[in-house]
Enzyme design. Structure first.
Site, short mmCIF file in Angstrom:
data_model
loop_
_atom_site.label_atom_id
_atom_site.label_comp_id
_atom_site.label_asym_id
_atom_site.label_seq_id
_atom_site.Cartn_x
_atom_site.Cartn_y
_atom_site.Cartn_z
N GLY A 1 1.07 4.26 3.83
CA GLY A 1 2.23 3.49 3.37
C GLY A 1 3.40 4.39 3.01
O GLY A 1 4.56 4.13 3.39
N ASP B 1 2.14 -1.60 -4.53
CA ASP B 1 0.75 -1.15 -4.67
C ASP B 1 0.13 -1.86 -5.86
O ASP B 1 0.83 -2.41 -6.71
CB ASP B 1 0.66 0.37 -4.82
N HIS C 1 -8.61 -0.98 18.81
CA HIS C 1 -8.34 0.22 18.01
C HIS C 1 -9.66 0.64 17.34
O HIS C 1 -9.85 0.47 16.15
CB HIS C 1 -7.26 -0.09 16.97
N GLY D 1 0.87 -1.17 0.00
CA GLY D 1 0.00 0.00 0.00
C GLY D 1 0.91 1.22 0.00
O GLY D 1 1.60 1.48 0.99
N ASP E 1 -2.47 5.39 19.09
CA ASP E 1 -3.47 5.88 20.05
C ASP E 1 -2.79 6.44 21.31
O ASP E 1 -3.26 7.42 21.89
CB ASP E 1 -4.46 4.76 20.41
N ALA F 1 -1.50 7.01 1.44
CA ALA F 1 -1.12 8.02 2.43
C ALA F 1 -0.30 7.42 3.57
O ALA F 1 0.80 7.90 3.89
CB ALA F 1 -2.39 8.69 2.96
N ARG G 1 -14.32 2.29 11.67
CA ARG G 1 -13.28 1.43 11.08
C ARG G 1 -13.87 0.06 10.72
O ARG G 1 -13.46 -0.56 9.75
CB ARG G 1 -12.13 1.25 12.09
N ARG H 1 -1.58 9.86 20.53
CA ARG H 1 -2.70 10.81 20.56
C ARG H 1 -3.11 11.12 22.00
O ARG H 1 -3.49 12.24 22.34
CB ARG H 1 -3.89 10.23 19.76
P1 NAI Z 1 -4.96 5.05 0.83
O1 NAI Z 1 -6.19 4.85 0.03
O2 NAI Z 1 -4.25 6.35 0.76
O3 NAI Z 1 -3.89 3.92 0.44
C1 NAI Z 1 -4.21 2.56 0.34
C2 NAI Z 1 -3.42 1.98 -0.81
O4 NAI Z 1 -3.63 0.57 -0.85
C3 NAI Z 1 -3.85 2.54 -2.18
O5 NAI Z 1 -2.75 3.15 -2.84
C4 NAI Z 1 -4.35 1.31 -2.93
O6 NAI Z 1 -4.08 1.34 -4.32
C5 NAI Z 1 -3.57 0.20 -2.22
N1 NAI Z 1 -4.13 -1.13 -2.41
C6 NAI Z 1 -5.44 -1.50 -2.42
N2 NAI Z 1 -5.53 -2.83 -2.64
C7 NAI Z 1 -4.26 -3.30 -2.75
C8 NAI Z 1 -3.71 -4.58 -2.96
N3 NAI Z 1 -4.47 -5.66 -3.09
N4 NAI Z 1 -2.38 -4.69 -3.01
C9 NAI Z 1 -1.57 -3.61 -2.87
N5 NAI Z 1 -2.04 -2.37 -2.67
C10 NAI Z 1 -3.37 -2.22 -2.61
O7 NAI Z 1 -5.34 4.69 2.34
P2 NAI Z 1 -4.50 5.06 3.67
O8 NAI Z 1 -4.97 6.35 4.19
O9 NAI Z 1 -3.07 4.87 3.38
O10 NAI Z 1 -5.01 3.93 4.68
C11 NAI Z 1 -4.66 2.59 4.48
C12 NAI Z 1 -5.31 1.70 5.54
O11 NAI Z 1 -4.73 1.96 6.81
C13 NAI Z 1 -6.82 1.92 5.71
O12 NAI Z 1 -7.48 0.68 5.91
C14 NAI Z 1 -6.91 2.77 6.97
O13 NAI Z 1 -8.15 2.66 7.62
C15 NAI Z 1 -5.78 2.16 7.77
N6 NAI Z 1 -5.26 2.99 8.85
C16 NAI Z 1 -4.95 2.35 10.02
C17 NAI Z 1 -4.41 3.03 11.09
C18 NAI Z 1 -4.07 2.30 12.35
O14 NAI Z 1 -3.79 2.94 13.36
N7 NAI Z 1 -4.06 0.97 12.36
C19 NAI Z 1 -4.17 4.49 11.00
C20 NAI Z 1 -4.49 5.06 9.71
C21 NAI Z 1 -5.02 4.32 8.68
#
Ligand code: NAI
Length: 308
Positions: free
Chosen positions: A12, A32, A175, A7, A148, A10, A88, A151
């Site tokens: 990644g 990705d 979470h 990924g 968390d 944002a 979530r 934060r």
């Molecule tokens: P984003 O949409 O900016 O990036 C996700 C990326 O994953 C995209 O570039 C997409 O093309 C890629 N992707 C989708 N399917 C794929 C696959 N099969 N193989 C490879 N790449 C693939 O989303 P963002 O903001 O980066 O968030 C990513 C995840 O992290 C979300 O599920 C979000 O809820 C989670 N998250 C978790 C946090 C935590 O504390 N655990 C904190 C912030 C976000």
């Protein structure tokens, strides 16, 4: 030390940036599914190397997992983030399929990998990786508590009108907006319990704002946050890479710890070269124990939606 980040969105890209800037890894591979996206992010980040003074090599690939072979650590951030007003948990339908598929590809090329799970709903995604990867349980770590807790410290410092470096605190359990458990009873300002400085209303403010920390940012940004999540992951990767044996709250498979079984939930753990070196048992108050059990029940319900 080679790290894969799946990924290149944002979170990644933020992970890759912080890991590279801290200069403790030789190589970061971004993966990705979007054609050219990981390659582009990797190139852009590499062009910051001479400016920011790091030697980490960052490469990108559109789904060619052979390029990830021999990774020591892999971070799964692939999937969709939530939009304002979403929980979530609502992401499970799409993200479970993505996380399962990504895990299989990672393990095929790096059978000894340590996986850090970021995609949401994270506790359930970490559980899914345990059930499908075949990896030993100390090699699967969910990232939630590190973020968390950061934060929580931000809100504590705000309420105390103190520098963040003066405060310490930890968030455990789920979470999620409702299942997060900021341990106010253990939070300190230079070793003194924060409860000695904050009145009941301030304590409530800190706890509530911590729990909705992600939702607040999602409302402001229109999507979920990335700087602090990326930084939190980089701290975990560094603890493994440098065998720091650092205590970090992480979502781990519990087998009797904190009264729970067969569930991934946030608990403090020592993180080092082997991944999870030890789960730390912190004594909880009766109220905290109850809240931890309630969070477990809610996560168990979400886990029930998984199909292996
Ligand atoms: P984003 O949409 O900016 O990036 C996700 C990326 O994953 C995209 O570039 C997409 O093309 C890629 N992707 C989708 N399917 C794929 C696959 N099969 N193989 C490879 N790449 C693939 O989303 P963002 O903001 O980066 O968030 C990513 C995840 O992290 C979300 O599920 C979000 O809820 C989670 N998250 C978790 C946090 C935590 O504390 N655990 C904190 C912030 C976000």
């Amino acid at each position: 030390m080679k790290v894969t980040v799946v990924g290149a969105g944002a979170v990644g890209a933020s992970c890759a940036e912080y890991i590279a800037m801290k200069n403790f890894c030789s190589e970061v591979v971004l993966v990705d599914i979007k054609e050219g996206f990981a390659e582009g992010k990797a190139m852009d980040l590499m062009q910051t190397a001479s400016l920011n003074g790091f030697d980490t090599k960052i490469t990108g690939t559109t789904g060619d997992y052979s390029k990830t072979a021999g990774s020591h650590v892999a971070v799964i951030t692939s999937g969709i983030p939530r939009k304002p007003g979403m929980t979530r948990e609502e992401l499970i339908g799409i993200n479970a399929g993505i996380v399962k598929d990504v895990t299989e590809n990672l393990v095929k090329h790096s059978p000894d990998v340590i996986i850090i799970v970021v995609s949401n709903p994270m506790d359930t995604m970490a559980y899914l990786v345990h059930k499908t990867s075949g990896l030993a349980k100390h090699k699967i770590i969910g990232m939630g508590g590190a973020l968390d807790s950061a934060r929580f410290k931000y809100r504590l410092a705000e309420a105390l009108e103190a520098p963040i470096s003066d405060v310490d605190g930890m968030v455990i359990a789920a979470h999620s907006d409702t299942g997060m458990l900021p341990l106010l009873s253990k939070a300190t300002r230079n070793g003194v319990p924060v409860t000695e400085f904050l009145d009941a209303e301030q304590q409530k403010y800190v706890i509530e704002e911590t729990k909705v920390g992600g939702a607040t940012l999602t409302k402001l940004l229109g999507t979920s946050a990335w700087y602090a999540p990326g930084a939190a992951v980089s701290v975990m990767v560094q603890a493994i890479a440098c065998d720091q044996k650092k205590m970090i709250p992480c979502s781990l498979m519990l087998e009797g710890e904190y009264g729970q079984n067969d569930i991934c939930l946030g608990v403090p753990a020592i993180i080092g070269a082997n991944g999870v070196e030890k789960i730390v048992n912190v004594t909880l108050t009766a109220e905290e124990q109850l809240k931890f059990a309630e969070a477990a029940n809610a996560v168990r319900e979400v886990n029930g939606d998984l199909k292996f």
